[in-house]
Write an enzyme that holds these catalytic residues in place. Structure first.
Site, PDB file in Angstrom:
ATOM      1  N   ARG A 110      -5.697   3.970  -8.230  1.00  0.00           N
ATOM      2  CA  ARG A 110      -7.155   3.960  -8.165  1.00  0.00           C
ATOM      3  C   ARG A 110      -7.694   2.542  -7.950  1.00  0.00           C
ATOM      4  O   ARG A 110      -8.757   2.187  -8.446  1.00  0.00           O
ATOM      5  CB  ARG A 110      -7.757   4.543  -9.453  1.00  0.00           C
ATOM      6  CG  ARG A 110      -7.477   6.009  -9.690  1.00  0.00           C
ATOM      7  CD  ARG A 110      -8.186   6.881  -8.670  1.00  0.00           C
ATOM      8  NE  ARG A 110      -8.239   8.283  -9.091  1.00  0.00           N
ATOM      9  CZ  ARG A 110      -8.678   9.261  -8.321  1.00  0.00           C
ATOM     10  NH1 ARG A 110      -9.074   8.993  -7.082  1.00  0.00           N
ATOM     11  NH2 ARG A 110      -8.706  10.503  -8.742  1.00  0.00           N
ATOM     12  N   GLY A 131      -4.931   3.490  -3.866  1.00  0.00           N
ATOM     13  CA  GLY A 131      -6.178   4.080  -4.331  1.00  0.00           C
ATOM     14  C   GLY A 131      -6.020   5.514  -4.784  1.00  0.00           C
ATOM     15  O   GLY A 131      -7.002   6.148  -5.172  1.00  0.00           O
ATOM     16  N   ARG A 145      35.471 -51.175  26.895  1.00  0.00           N
ATOM     17  CA  ARG A 145      36.362 -51.746  25.879  1.00  0.00           C
ATOM     18  C   ARG A 145      37.021 -50.631  25.074  1.00  0.00           C
ATOM     19  O   ARG A 145      36.373 -49.663  24.649  1.00  0.00           O
ATOM     20  CB  ARG A 145      35.581 -52.660  24.930  1.00  0.00           C
ATOM     21  CG  ARG A 145      34.798 -53.745  25.666  1.00  0.00           C
ATOM     22  CD  ARG A 145      34.075 -54.649  24.698  1.00  0.00           C
ATOM     23  NE  ARG A 145      35.006 -55.473  23.946  1.00  0.00           N
ATOM     24  CZ  ARG A 145      34.647 -56.329  22.995  1.00  0.00           C
ATOM     25  NH1 ARG A 145      33.359 -56.453  22.682  1.00  0.00           N
ATOM     26  NH2 ARG A 145      35.546 -57.053  22.358  1.00  0.00           N
ATOM     27  N   LYS A 196     -18.051   8.906  -3.089  1.00  0.00           N
ATOM     28  CA  LYS A 196     -16.705   9.444  -2.915  1.00  0.00           C
ATOM     29  C   LYS A 196     -16.752  10.928  -2.520  1.00  0.00           C
ATOM     30  O   LYS A 196     -15.923  11.726  -2.940  1.00  0.00           O
ATOM     31  CB  LYS A 196     -15.857   9.251  -4.180  1.00  0.00           C
ATOM     32  CG  LYS A 196     -15.609   7.798  -4.516  1.00  0.00           C
ATOM     33  CD  LYS A 196     -14.705   7.644  -5.718  1.00  0.00           C
ATOM     34  CE  LYS A 196     -14.455   6.173  -6.017  1.00  0.00           C
ATOM     35  NZ  LYS A 196     -13.602   5.963  -7.210  1.00  0.00           N
ATOM     36  N   TRP A 245      35.681 -47.206  21.996  1.00  0.00           N
ATOM     37  CA  TRP A 245      36.103 -45.811  21.889  1.00  0.00           C
ATOM     38  C   TRP A 245      36.865 -45.571  20.594  1.00  0.00           C
ATOM     39  O   TRP A 245      36.766 -44.492  19.997  1.00  0.00           O
ATOM     40  CB  TRP A 245      36.959 -45.429  23.094  1.00  0.00           C
ATOM     41  CG  TRP A 245      36.172 -45.483  24.368  1.00  0.00           C
ATOM     42  CD1 TRP A 245      36.151 -46.497  25.286  1.00  0.00           C
ATOM     43  CD2 TRP A 245      35.267 -44.497  24.843  1.00  0.00           C
ATOM     44  NE1 TRP A 245      35.294 -46.224  26.303  1.00  0.00           N
ATOM     45  CE2 TRP A 245      34.723 -44.972  26.069  1.00  0.00           C
ATOM     46  CE3 TRP A 245      34.846 -43.265  24.378  1.00  0.00           C
ATOM     47  CZ2 TRP A 245      33.813 -44.261  26.805  1.00  0.00           C
ATOM     48  CZ3 TRP A 245      33.933 -42.545  25.119  1.00  0.00           C
ATOM     49  CH2 TRP A 245      33.417 -43.047  26.316  1.00  0.00           C
ATOM     50  N   ASP A 258       0.860  -1.179   0.000  1.00  0.00           N
ATOM     51  CA  ASP A 258       0.000   0.000   0.000  1.00  0.00           C
ATOM     52  C   ASP A 258       0.898   1.231   0.000  1.00  0.00           C
ATOM     53  O   ASP A 258       2.117   1.139   0.218  1.00  0.00           O
ATOM     54  CB  ASP A 258      -0.899  -0.041   1.236  1.00  0.00           C
ATOM     55  CG  ASP A 258      -1.774   1.190   1.352  1.00  0.00           C
ATOM     56  OD1 ASP A 258      -2.313   1.611   0.320  1.00  0.00           O
ATOM     57  OD2 ASP A 258      -1.892   1.739   2.460  1.00  0.00           O
ATOM     58  N   PHE A 289     -19.081  10.031   4.149  1.00  0.00           N
ATOM     59  CA  PHE A 289     -18.396   9.555   2.936  1.00  0.00           C
ATOM     60  C   PHE A 289     -18.724   8.079   2.691  1.00  0.00           C
ATOM     61  O   PHE A 289     -18.833   7.294   3.628  1.00  0.00           O
ATOM     62  CB  PHE A 289     -16.886   9.715   3.112  1.00  0.00           C
ATOM     63  CG  PHE A 289     -16.078   9.186   1.961  1.00  0.00           C
ATOM     64  CD1 PHE A 289     -15.742  10.005   0.886  1.00  0.00           C
ATOM     65  CD2 PHE A 289     -15.645   7.865   1.941  1.00  0.00           C
ATOM     66  CE1 PHE A 289     -14.997   9.519  -0.163  1.00  0.00           C
ATOM     67  CE2 PHE A 289     -14.900   7.373   0.894  1.00  0.00           C
ATOM     68  CZ  PHE A 289     -14.580   8.203  -0.170  1.00  0.00           C
ATOM     69  N   ASP A 331      -1.334  -0.782   6.142  1.00  0.00           N
ATOM     70  CA  ASP A 331      -1.564  -0.256   7.487  1.00  0.00           C
ATOM     71  C   ASP A 331      -3.023   0.004   7.815  1.00  0.00           C
ATOM     72  O   ASP A 331      -3.347   0.356   8.952  1.00  0.00           O
ATOM     73  CB  ASP A 331      -0.800   1.063   7.668  1.00  0.00           C
ATOM     74  CG  ASP A 331      -1.456   2.215   6.914  1.00  0.00           C
ATOM     75  OD1 ASP A 331      -1.825   2.010   5.740  1.00  0.00           O
ATOM     76  OD2 ASP A 331      -1.609   3.305   7.496  1.00  0.00           O
ATOM     77  N   THR A 391      -0.328   4.943   1.209  1.00  0.00           N
ATOM     78  CA  THR A 391      -0.595   5.852   2.311  1.00  0.00           C
ATOM     79  C   THR A 391      -0.464   5.144   3.654  1.00  0.00           C
ATOM     80  O   THR A 391      -1.150   4.154   3.920  1.00  0.00           O
ATOM     81  CB  THR A 391      -2.007   6.447   2.186  1.00  0.00           C
ATOM     82  OG1 THR A 391      -2.124   7.071   0.917  1.00  0.00           O
ATOM     83  CG2 THR A 391      -2.269   7.454   3.290  1.00  0.00           C
TER      84      THR A 391
END
Length: 1202
Positions: free
Chosen positions: A854, A708, A1152, A575, A1156, A433, A570, A882, A435
């Protein structure tokens, strides 16, 4: 703080979801006559005490690995307790480790659920004040609230249920609330009681007592979409006289909101518990399976396939051995062919054979297959899931505690909210995004256009430009203020009125000053700008808004009350927003602001010279990266105003189709507007954005910006953040008619995609084409061909700035890199068609920068979904945003990152990872992502490797025992193998860092390791499988070749002694392999790649003494401890195994010298054989990764800590 939504259960726990009749709530309700609605108790816990064990246990067996071991346990039981086949392993030896692993997982699950129980109890026992029908107050708990109750809420008190407001302490029933816990928005919302309602008028004979059911509230039935939405409420309040009033969202306080700036609110409860809107919207973040998890599941299937192959080969060899050696194998229980078992038993001269179960023919294939299936069961590591969970939790903790990603101004560290931490190292696409994500979302009023004149500076902060080079003349903002108060500019005065009155800002007073609570930073900036030009909003209540109008120079001011008659909020369709104001002189005026496209459509003066100049100014503002709004107004006569207010009142109080009626009412008023001017607001880039984008591009990650904003604004932001670089050729997919969009796409496709690639058969994943994954390729290919052949250029294409395919091809050839800008209005004509999506992404793949402007929230999500659905091979995508409009794409992406910005916590609550600033994404990916991917790759591959090596040794041993299925190792040691070999690799998964954090961030090309999955691709897996085969042969072969010499000490020998010796060598070798895979130890040692330099030896010593070595030593001592303890009498005589074969075995074997010797020599040989070729290759033909690891170590950055 996380939203309450993130802590509530999903709607699967709701009750009465199937009700379809409208809810009717009598207020106050009669406590003696329960209404039958659910209580206000809610829970986020999963289990009750009585069902925890069965449900949690069943949940553990959803895992493929646990299912496998349960099946193997059942198969072992069949082989042990039935004559179907002979099980070489006792079922107890798999039951015990499986039980331990399950108990660990159940303990984790139980502890987490216990914490949820405690949190739920704390919430359910919060106090609240109930009002009885006689007006008495009594304290009750949240859990005791019922539908129909009257509650009294005080200032700053959290609302415990969904309540309809009936009365408040403020005039006309007004109150304010904060909804941060619901929608993440921090601004205050205005709420009020239903228009025309008076609670005191509902009492009996004007007294203080309310009769039962004095009023009735009818509202949406539970289970409907309207009832679940936090933004809608359709209801009706029926008064005692039968008169009905509409109840709308503005009349309701939702659970989770907080009362603010209001002393007292009285409300009636309409929804409780899981039926509240908060609970209905408690949506779980979609479950995302990481790429590593998917690979593990696939690897289990592949390993099982290899296991079955081993079992088939072993069973065939077993049958072949028995067929060849049946005669003369009396000591194995086989009698001669042609004789009966009884006769053969009586004829034998050996008394010890008298009680044997004699057989006259070899085993069949199926019993032999089951025998080896049990023998090789450990090919899947039983500790895999626990190991991965432990490592993942540490990885998440590292992200949470990384101070380099801590943002002090808002006191927020990074937060890992998902276990997909390894996917951070494999990102191929980032969708961002703009903004609040790339920008600060701190709005600053820069300039405006009023009456064809620019006031203020449109240039970015700190930028100085020669006035003679400015395309438009501008004047200081103080000149606008002076013109307004000198009464020289009527337009300026109305402009200031729109700024100061057309909004939903709430005024708060703190510490003697005014604080504006705005729904968006834009709105707050505009109100503050109005104050700068002398129109200061000082109060807002039910009577209206008071504006302090100051004289020029501020010497004199006056407060003017403007009556607020209605507000049209709005919405995405209009818009615009508007406010109906009655001026002090009685004049009615509608003040409107909105996007330029929506305002100019309803303007009466759209063709005027002033509006034409304003349009030019808007383009200029957008090119500077500024956010723009257009302001306008419309005057109403007294008759028009009265008629419209009546219409508005009817729409506002309507119950059916309320939202549509309100919107239609607003549209009827918002026409024939007079455009008065435009505003431009600066939203500066966050710190470090250009550097972060440049770095991720260098890492090979594709970066798309989805916004947008207007096209010009998006382009300028793309340039300022470094995505669109100087010299790039700009190509666009502009909005318009369907035919125009199709023609553009055909031209782009013909210019970008070669004729060979346009053939469906030639399309590949590199071109990002969808052809390779569309079912009917020929149909799509034909559709593309037909579309390109039939589409003609529109007559006005050139005037609209759109290049033809030929011009595009020439521009691309001349310009090199290409930036692709597509508009949301164009996508509307593209996304519904498969062949057009194929063309679009064929073009996008050829571009170096992609910007979608947009774009609606749904289009953002659709772009993300389309890329990861249709691009093959499927890429790992990351979406970052955000705000609430970014939630869709965040949840669609494989990895979602939320930024805690000024638009609330919606994005954070829906994300997998949360950060405070965009620049932290660089460290999140290049450091944590890369480290996590490389660490987990080693953990998983090693987990399969070590068990495959053990199976190889068992397979080889069966050549020495006639493929009878006899286990080489003691059964309990065999089952405990994973406990001896897991701890060191956990240390690698937690602490391993092949390069330092600083080095990884300075050299982003290293990210290719995860992006191309180089650590876990087919080549890497085959390398590990081949190494496992070689190491298995070495670990078994060396003791086998030296077997005769093992008896020279005169202490005797047996296959269990020998098997225990091989087992010790095996564990030594596997843990040594972990040290080999520790990059901080192996690749920068004194005599490896550093070629003996003094600094190299220092790097070896400083990094060697770490957790990996400590746990290696601990694991070996743990093995010795188990051997000694297990071989003592109480343990070795366990009746479940029925013998004392392992009694004193630990003391004997560890005493033994040969034990080892083999334990030291075998790991040395296996390490040399497995690593020497690679070390020589890296020394003389080093890869960039190896050189980077050495450079990081030798230059002193190797010990950088997170």
């Amino acid at each position: 703080m996380d939203s309450v939504l993130s802590r509530l259960p999903f709607c699967s726990q709701e009750q009465e979801c199937d009700r379809v009749d409208a809810r009717s709530v009598p207020v106050p309700f009669n406590e003696g006559e329960p209404l039958g609605f659910i209580t206000n108790i809610y829970s986020t816990y999963i289990y009750e005490w009585y069902d925890f064990f069965p449900r949690a246990l069943a949940g553990q067996f959803r895992r493929t690995g646990n299912q496998y071991f349960l099946v193997m346990l059942l198969v072992m039981c069949l082989g042990t307790f039935t004559p179907l086949f002979v099980s070489p392993i006792h079922p107890a030896t798999i039951a015990m480790p499986l039980t331990i692993v399950l108990l660990i997982s159940l303990a984790q699950e139980g502890y987490a659920d216990l914490m949820r129980h405690r949190d739920d109890d704390a919430v359910n026992h919060k106090p609240v004040t109930q009002l009885t029908r006689t007006g008495q107050r009594q304290q009750i708990m949240w859990k005791d609230i019922e539908v129909g109750m009257l509650l009294e809420l005080k200032n700053r008190e959290e609302v415990p249920a969904d309540v309809v407001i009936l009365d408040t302490s403020a005039a006309e029933g007004l109150c304010y609330c904060e909804t941060k816990a619901i929608d993440g928005e921090t601004n205050l919302k205005r709420r009020m009681k239903p228009a025309g309602f008076d609670l005191s008028a509902c009492t009996e004979d004007g007294g203080s007592e309310l009769p039962y059911g004095a009023i009735s509230i009818e509202c949406d039935p539970v289970g409907t979409r309207e009832q679940a939405s936090i933004y809608t409420f359709n209801g009706r309040l029926v008064q005692p006289a039968g008169e009905s009033l509409g109840v709308q969202p503005a009349n309701v306080l939702l659970r989770g909101s907080v009362v603010r700036n209001t002393k007292r609110v009285v409300g009636a409860v309409v929804y409780t518990g899981f039926e509240t809107k908060l609970a209905k919207n408690a949506m779980k973040t979609p479950s995302k399976l990481s790429q590593i998890d998917k690979l593990v599941n696939n690897a289990i299937v592949v390993v099982l396939g290899m296991d079955i192959l081993f079992c088939v080969v072993s069973a065939v060899l077993n049958i072949d051995f028995e067929n060849e050696n049946l005669a003369g194998s009396q000591y194995l229980g086989y009698f001669e062919p042609g004789e009966s078992s009884e006769a053969f038993r009586n004829a034998t001269i050996y008394p010890q054979y008298q009680d044997m179960d004699w057989e006259g023919e070899s085993d069949s294939f199926f019993p032999s297959f089951l025998t080896f299936l049990v023998l090789y069961y450990n090919v899947i590591t039983i500790s895999l899931y626990v190991t991965v969970e432990i490592v993942t939790r540490f990885m998440m903790t590292y992200i949470d505690s990384d101070l380099e990603m801590y943002h002090a101004p808002i006191d927020m560290p990074a937060k890992a909210r998902s276990t997909t931490v390894t996917d951070l190292g494999q990102i191929e696409y980032i969708f961002s995004d703009k903004t609040g994500t790339l920008t600060q979302n701190i709005m600053k009023f820069k300039c405006c256009s009023v009456a064809g004149q620019i006031y203020g500076s449109a240039m970015p902060s700190g930028y100085i430009m020669d006035p003679e080079k400015m395309p438009y003349s501008s004047m200081p903002i103080e000149h606008l203020k002076g013109n307004i108060f000198a009464e020289k500019s009527t337009e300026g005065k109305i402009f200031a009125e729109v700024l100061s009155l057309c909004h939903s800002v709430v005024v708060e007073r703190e510490n003697g000053g005014i604080v504006y609570q705005a729904e968006s930073p834009d709105e707050g900036a505009l109100v503050a700008a109005a104050s700068d030009i002398g129109y200061t909003l000082v109060s807002r209540d039910t009577s209206g808004m008071t504006i302090d109008i100051g004289k020029a120079g501020g010497a004199e001011s006056k407060g003017v009350l403007f009556e607020e008659l209605a507000i049209n909020e709005f919405d995405a369709t209009r818009k615009r927003m508007s406010v109906m104001i009655r001026y002090p002189d009685g004049k009615g005026r509608l003040l409107v602001k909105g996007a330029d496209s929506s305002m100019l459509r309803v303007a009466a003066n759209a063709e005027s010279d002033e509006v034409a100049n304003m349009n030019d100014h808007l383009v200029f503002f957008a090119k500077q990266g500024l956010r723009t709004l257009v302001l306008g107004y419309r005057d109403f006569t007294a008759q028009e105003l009265e008629a419209w207010l009546t219409e508005y009142q009817t729409a506002s109080t309507s119950v059916e189709n309320h939202d549509q009626k309100v919107m239609d009412c607003a549209i009827s008023a918002e026409k024939n507007l007079t455009i008065i001017g435009a505003t431009a607001i600066e939203d500066k880039l966050q710190d470090g954005v250009p550097d972060t984008i440049e770095t991720v591009l260098q890492a090979g990650i594709k970066f798309w910006v989805l916004t947008g904003d207007k096209r010009e604004t998006a382009i300028e932001i793309g340039k300022s953040c470094g995505l669109i670089q100087e010299g790039m050729t700009m190509v666009s997919l502009r909005g318009g008619s369907e035919s125009f969009v199709h023609w553009q796409l055909c031209e782009l496709y013909s210019a970008f995609v070669s004729p060979e690639d346009q053939d469906a058969a030639a399309m590949d994943s590199a071109s990002l084409s969808l052809m390779s994954c569309i079912n009917d390729k020929s149909t799509v290919s034909n559709a593309i061909s037909n579309m390109m052949a039939s589409t003609e250029a529109p007559a006005d294409a050139a005037s609209r700035g759109v290049l033809s395919g030929t011009d595009l091809a020439e521009a691309i050839a001349a310009g090199g890199k290409v930036a692709f800008v597509m508009e949301g209005t164009a996508l509307e004509h593209v996304m519904p068609f498969e062949h057009m999506k194929a063309m679009l992404f064929g073009v996008a793949a050829k571009c170096h920068a992609v910007v979608a402007c947009r774009a609606t929230p749904s289009q953002k999500a659709l772009l993300v979904e389309t890329v990861q659905t249709y691009v093959k091979p499927k890429p790992v995508t990351l979406a970052i945003g955000d705000g609430a409009n970014d939630v869709g794409m965040i949840q669609k992406a494989q990895v979602g990152v939320g930024i805690a910005g000024l638009e609330g916590q919606q994005a954070v609550n829906a994300s997998d990872f949360a950060i405070a600033q965009f620049r932290f994404l660089k460290r999140l990916l290049l450091v944590h992502g890369r480290w996590n991917y490389r660490r987990m790759s080693v953990v998983i591959l090693y987990s399969f490797y070590k068990n495959f090596v053990m199976v190889v040794t068992l397979f080889l041993f069966n050549f020495s025992c006639g493929f009878s299925g006899t286990p080489l190792y003691d059964q309990w040691l065999y089952s405990a193998y994973n406990f001896f070999t897991t701890l060191p690799v956990i240390a690698v998964g937690i602490f391993e860092k092949d390069v330092s954090a600083d080095y990884a961030m300075k050299h982003p090309y290293l990210y290719i390791q995860g992006r191309n999955n180089l650590d876990m691709d087919a080549k890497a897996i085959c390398s590990w499988v081949g190494t496992a085969l070689v190491h298995g042969i070495i670990i078994y072969g060396i003791p086998f070749l030296q077997y005769p010499g093992m008896t020279d000490d005169g202490m005797g020998q047996g296959f269990l002694v020998w098997g225990t010796t091989v087992f010790i060598s095996l564990v030594f070798s596997m843990n040594t392999k972990v040290l080999e895979e520790t990059r901080t130890v192996t690749y920068c040692g004194g005599e490896t790649l550093s070629l003996g330099t003094k600094k190299g030896r220092k790097a070896w010593c400083s990094n060697f003494a770490g957790w990996t070595v400590f746990l290696w030593m601990f694991s070996m001592f743990f093995l010795f401890f188990v051997l000694l303890v297990y071989s003592t009498y109480p343990f070795a005589s366990l009746e479940i195994l029925g013998d004392l074969t392992f009694l004193d075995m630990g003391t004997f074997v560890l005493g033994r010298a040969s034990t080892w010797a083999y334990s030291m020599f075998t790991p040395l040989v296996s390490t040399l054989v497995g690593s020497l070729p690679w070390l020589l290759f890296w020394a003389f033909f080093p890869t960039p990764l190896i050189l980077s690891i050495e450079d990081s170590r030798l230059n002193g950055n190797g010990r950088h800590q997170v």
